[in-house]
Design a protein around this motif. Structure first.
Motif, PDB file in Angstrom:
ATOM      1  N   PHE A   1       0.833  -1.208   0.000  1.00 39.77           N
ATOM      2  CA  PHE A   1       0.000   0.000   0.000  1.00 39.77           C
ATOM      3  C   PHE A   1       0.869   1.259   0.000  1.00 39.77           C
ATOM      4  O   PHE A   1       0.534   2.256  -0.651  1.00 39.77           O
ATOM      5  CB  PHE A   1      -0.923   0.002   1.223  1.00 39.77           C
ATOM      6  N   ARG A   2       1.973   1.213   0.709  1.00 39.40           N
ATOM      7  CA  ARG A   2       2.844   2.388   0.755  1.00 39.40           C
ATOM      8  C   ARG A   2       3.474   2.655  -0.605  1.00 39.40           C
ATOM      9  O   ARG A   2       3.547   3.817  -1.048  1.00 39.40           O
ATOM     10  CB  ARG A   2       3.922   2.175   1.807  1.00 39.40           C
ATOM     11  N   LEU A   3       3.915   1.604  -1.292  1.00 39.08           N
ATOM     12  CA  LEU A   3       4.495   1.790  -2.622  1.00 39.08           C
ATOM     13  C   LEU A   3       3.453   2.289  -3.626  1.00 39.08           C
ATOM     14  O   LEU A   3       3.749   3.141  -4.471  1.00 39.08           O
ATOM     15  CB  LEU A   3       5.105   0.473  -3.102  1.00 39.08           C
ATOM     16  N   VAL A   4       2.237   1.772  -3.543  1.00 42.22           N
ATOM     17  CA  VAL A   4       1.167   2.223  -4.444  1.00 42.22           C
ATOM     18  C   VAL A   4       0.866   3.700  -4.210  1.00 42.22           C
ATOM     19  O   VAL A   4       0.710   4.481  -5.161  1.00 42.22           O
ATOM     20  CB  VAL A   4      -0.094   1.367  -4.246  1.00 42.22           C
ATOM     21  N   ARG A   5       0.792   4.098  -2.971  1.00 41.37           N
ATOM     22  CA  ARG A   5       0.494   5.502  -2.662  1.00 41.37           C
ATOM     23  C   ARG A   5       1.605   6.412  -3.168  1.00 41.37           C
ATOM     24  O   ARG A   5       1.323   7.479  -3.731  1.00 41.37           O
ATOM     25  CB  ARG A   5       0.323   5.661  -1.160  1.00 41.37           C
ATOM     26  N   ARG A   6       2.833   6.007  -2.989  1.00 40.11           N
ATOM     27  CA  ARG A   6       3.953   6.834  -3.443  1.00 40.11           C
ATOM     28  C   ARG A   6       3.961   6.951  -4.965  1.00 40.11           C
ATOM     29  O   ARG A   6       4.192   8.035  -5.520  1.00 40.11           O
ATOM     30  CB  ARG A   6       5.262   6.224  -2.960  1.00 40.11           C
ATOM     31  N   GLU A   7       3.687   5.858  -5.657  1.00 35.41           N
ATOM     32  CA  GLU A   7       3.662   5.884  -7.117  1.00 35.41           C
ATOM     33  C   GLU A   7       2.516   6.751  -7.624  1.00 35.41           C
ATOM     34  O   GLU A   7       2.658   7.473  -8.609  1.00 35.41           O
ATOM     35  CB  GLU A   7       3.539   4.462  -7.642  1.00 35.41           C
ATOM     36  N   ALA A   8       1.360   6.680  -6.956  1.00 33.83           N
ATOM     37  CA  ALA A   8       0.213   7.497  -7.372  1.00 33.83           C
ATOM     38  C   ALA A   8       0.501   8.982  -7.169  1.00 33.83           C
ATOM     39  O   ALA A   8       0.131   9.825  -8.010  1.00 33.83           O
ATOM     40  CB  ALA A   8      -1.024   7.079  -6.586  1.00 33.83           C
ATOM     41  N   GLU A   9       1.149   9.347  -6.065  1.00 40.32           N
ATOM     42  CA  GLU A   9       1.490  10.750  -5.845  1.00 40.32           C
ATOM     43  C   GLU A   9       2.478  11.253  -6.893  1.00 40.32           C
ATOM     44  O   GLU A   9       2.376  12.387  -7.362  1.00 40.32           O
ATOM     45  CB  GLU A   9       2.072  10.916  -4.442  1.00 40.32           C
ATOM     46  N   THR A  10       3.419  10.409  -7.281  1.00 37.67           N
ATOM     47  CA  THR A  10       4.379  10.810  -8.315  1.00 37.67           C
ATOM     48  C   THR A  10       3.671  11.029  -9.649  1.00 37.67           C
ATOM     49  O   THR A  10       3.949  11.991 -10.374  1.00 37.67           O
ATOM     50  CB  THR A  10       5.467   9.735  -8.458  1.00 37.67           C
ATOM     51  N   ALA A  11       2.754  10.124  -9.995  1.00 39.44           N
ATOM     52  CA  ALA A  11       2.007  10.267 -11.245  1.00 39.44           C
ATOM     53  C   ALA A  11       1.162  11.535 -11.239  1.00 39.44           C
ATOM     54  O   ALA A  11       1.036  12.232 -12.258  1.00 39.44           O
ATOM     55  CB  ALA A  11       1.129   9.036 -11.468  1.00 39.44           C
ATOM     56  N   ARG A  12       0.588  11.885 -10.111  1.00 36.82           N
ATOM     57  CA  ARG A  12      -0.202  13.116 -10.015  1.00 36.82           C
ATOM     58  C   ARG A  12       0.672  14.351 -10.199  1.00 36.82           C
ATOM     59  O   ARG A  12       0.298  15.309 -10.875  1.00 36.82           O
ATOM     60  CB  ARG A  12      -0.895  13.162  -8.655  1.00 36.82           C
ATOM     61  N   ASP A  13       1.871  14.347  -9.581  1.00 36.51           N
ATOM     62  CA  ASP A  13       2.777  15.489  -9.730  1.00 36.51           C
ATOM     63  C   ASP A  13       3.230  15.658 -11.176  1.00 36.51           C
ATOM     64  O   ASP A  13       3.370  16.778 -11.671  1.00 36.51           O
ATOM     65  CB  ASP A  13       3.982  15.311  -8.816  1.00 36.51           C
ATOM     66  N   VAL A  14       3.465  14.547 -11.855  1.00 37.10           N
ATOM     67  CA  VAL A  14       3.861  14.622 -13.263  1.00 37.10           C
ATOM     68  C   VAL A  14       2.725  15.189 -14.102  1.00 37.10           C
ATOM     69  O   VAL A  14       2.927  16.001 -15.014  1.00 37.10           O
ATOM     70  CB  VAL A  14       4.294  13.236 -13.764  1.00 37.10           C
ATOM     71  N   ALA A  15       1.485  14.755 -13.811  1.00 42.14           N
ATOM     72  CA  ALA A  15       0.340  15.259 -14.576  1.00 42.14           C
ATOM     73  C   ALA A  15       0.129  16.753 -14.360  1.00 42.14           C
ATOM     74  O   ALA A  15      -0.287  17.473 -15.276  1.00 42.14           O
ATOM     75  CB  ALA A  15      -0.915  14.487 -14.179  1.00 42.14           C
ATOM     76  N   LEU A  16       0.436  17.276 -13.179  1.00 40.67           N
ATOM     77  CA  LEU A  16       0.294  18.698 -12.897  1.00 40.67           C
ATOM     78  C   LEU A  16       1.498  19.510 -13.347  1.00 40.67           C
ATOM     79  O   LEU A  16       1.491  20.744 -13.223  1.00 40.67           O
ATOM     80  CB  LEU A  16       0.071  18.913 -11.398  1.00 40.67           C
TER      81      LEU A  16
END
Length: 344
Positions: free
Chosen positions: A241-256
């Protein structure tokens, strides 16, 4: 946002999690079952009557030795043969040794290890009463062969001749040229004979409880292993769960647009902070230069006209001061010319 879960790298991570969690749960359940079996065996042993109070039965009817037949009185008839000393055994908080004599039975021809008793002191330095001669019938508590986990066993080897570190058929078969029962008995009453006094008389060795029938340290080790395996399963799930959350936050930052796609999140943040700090330092330095220039201009002209509030104002006043200074120079030159003319 979670489409990264379908990438090859995450396929490997997901497969590991799917296999690791059931494995940890299975191992924890198995260890818990081992603990429950030991508890059940202990309860059954406490409910059963004392094995030594039961009627004695022929040896062959009680073999092989298990948790039920261990400690039961067994009868055997034969003739005593080879004798061995088992050092390093304690009785009543005293250190001594067992006296073990092999009884060759009439029916099968095999030899039954018989612990005739215990003596204090060091094996080999204390006189041992001789075994009875001729045919004898013995009745003793049946015991399973010892192993390296049994109390008092010396598995290091290197003992002097005539001494034995572990009471088992595997150890005795290499010392005698006849078959040995995979069991042994301890006599409840010493039947040594030949003792000169009470101090050198063989003392009976009490029968030990069968291994795995009590709540010993191994039982609680199984309980501890149960908790460890369940903790491992929870840790694997938490890290996923921690790795998934970190990857999702990175993807969001890239999209913004906060982090370039070709940079790691940590590197991008470091570069952005360094760039901002550099620009700020340059801007502050430029302002200091402009302010300092305005102050010097005002002072040289002698008509700075007050404090410098803005950079632009300071520059303008500096220019005005320069004009005033030029006018003063021209006036001085004119006065000097006039004086010369008047003098002439």
């Amino acid at each position: 946002m979670y489409r990264f879960l379908l990438t090859p790298r995450w396929w490997g991570i997901n497969l590991f999690v799917v296999l690791a969690i059931p494995f940890c749960v299975f191992m924890g359940t198995w260890q818990l079952g081992r603990f429950e079996d030991r508890v059940q065996s202990h309860e059954q042993a406490t409910k059963q009557p004392d094995p030594s109070t039961r009627a004695a039965e022929p040896l062959d009817e009680l073999l092989p030795v298990d948790k039920v037949t261990s400690g039961r009185p067994a009868i055997a008839t034969g003739t005593y043969a080879d004798q061995f000393l088992v050092p390093g055994r304690e009785l009543d908080d005293r250190r001594g040794f067992y006296v073990l004599t092999l009884l060759r039975t009439e029916d099968s021809g095999k030899a039954l290890p018989v612990v005739r008793g215990w003596l204090p002191g060091t094996a080999g330095s204390v006189p041992v009463p001789a075994a009875p001669e001729g045919e004898v019938t013995v009745t003793g508590d049946l015991q399973a062969s010892e192993n390296i986990h049994s109390n008092g066993v010396d598995a290091r080897g290197g003992l002097p001749e005539g001494q034995l570190g572990m009471i088992s058929a595997a150890s005795l078969v290499n010392l005698v040229d006849y078959d040995v029962y995979d069991a042994w008995i301890t006599l409840p009453e010493a039947q040594a004979g030949g003792a000169a006094g009470p101090d050198d008389a063989l003392k009976p060795v009490p029968a030990a409880a069968p291994q795995g029938s009590g709540l010993d340290l191994k039982a609680f080790q199984n309980l501890g292993y149960t908790g460890e395996w369940f903790v491992f399963a929870g840790f694997v799930l938490f890290m996923w769960f921690r790795l998934v959350r970190r990857e999702a936050e990175t993807a969001r930052d890239v999209a913004l647009g906060l982090v370039p796609e070709d940079e790691e999140p940590g590197d991008g943040e470091a570069r952005e902070v360094r760039g901002a700090s550099g620009d700020g330092e340059v801007a502050e330095a430029g302002g200091a230069v402009e302010v300092a220039g305005g102050v010097e201009g005002g002072g040289a002209g002698g008509a700075g006209g007050g404090a410098v509030v803005e950079v632009g104002t300071g520059v303008g006043e500096a220019g005005g001061g320069s004009d005033a200074s030029g006018a003063a120079v021209q006036g001085s030159q004119g006065a000097k010319t006039a004086g010369t003319s008047h003098g002439s």
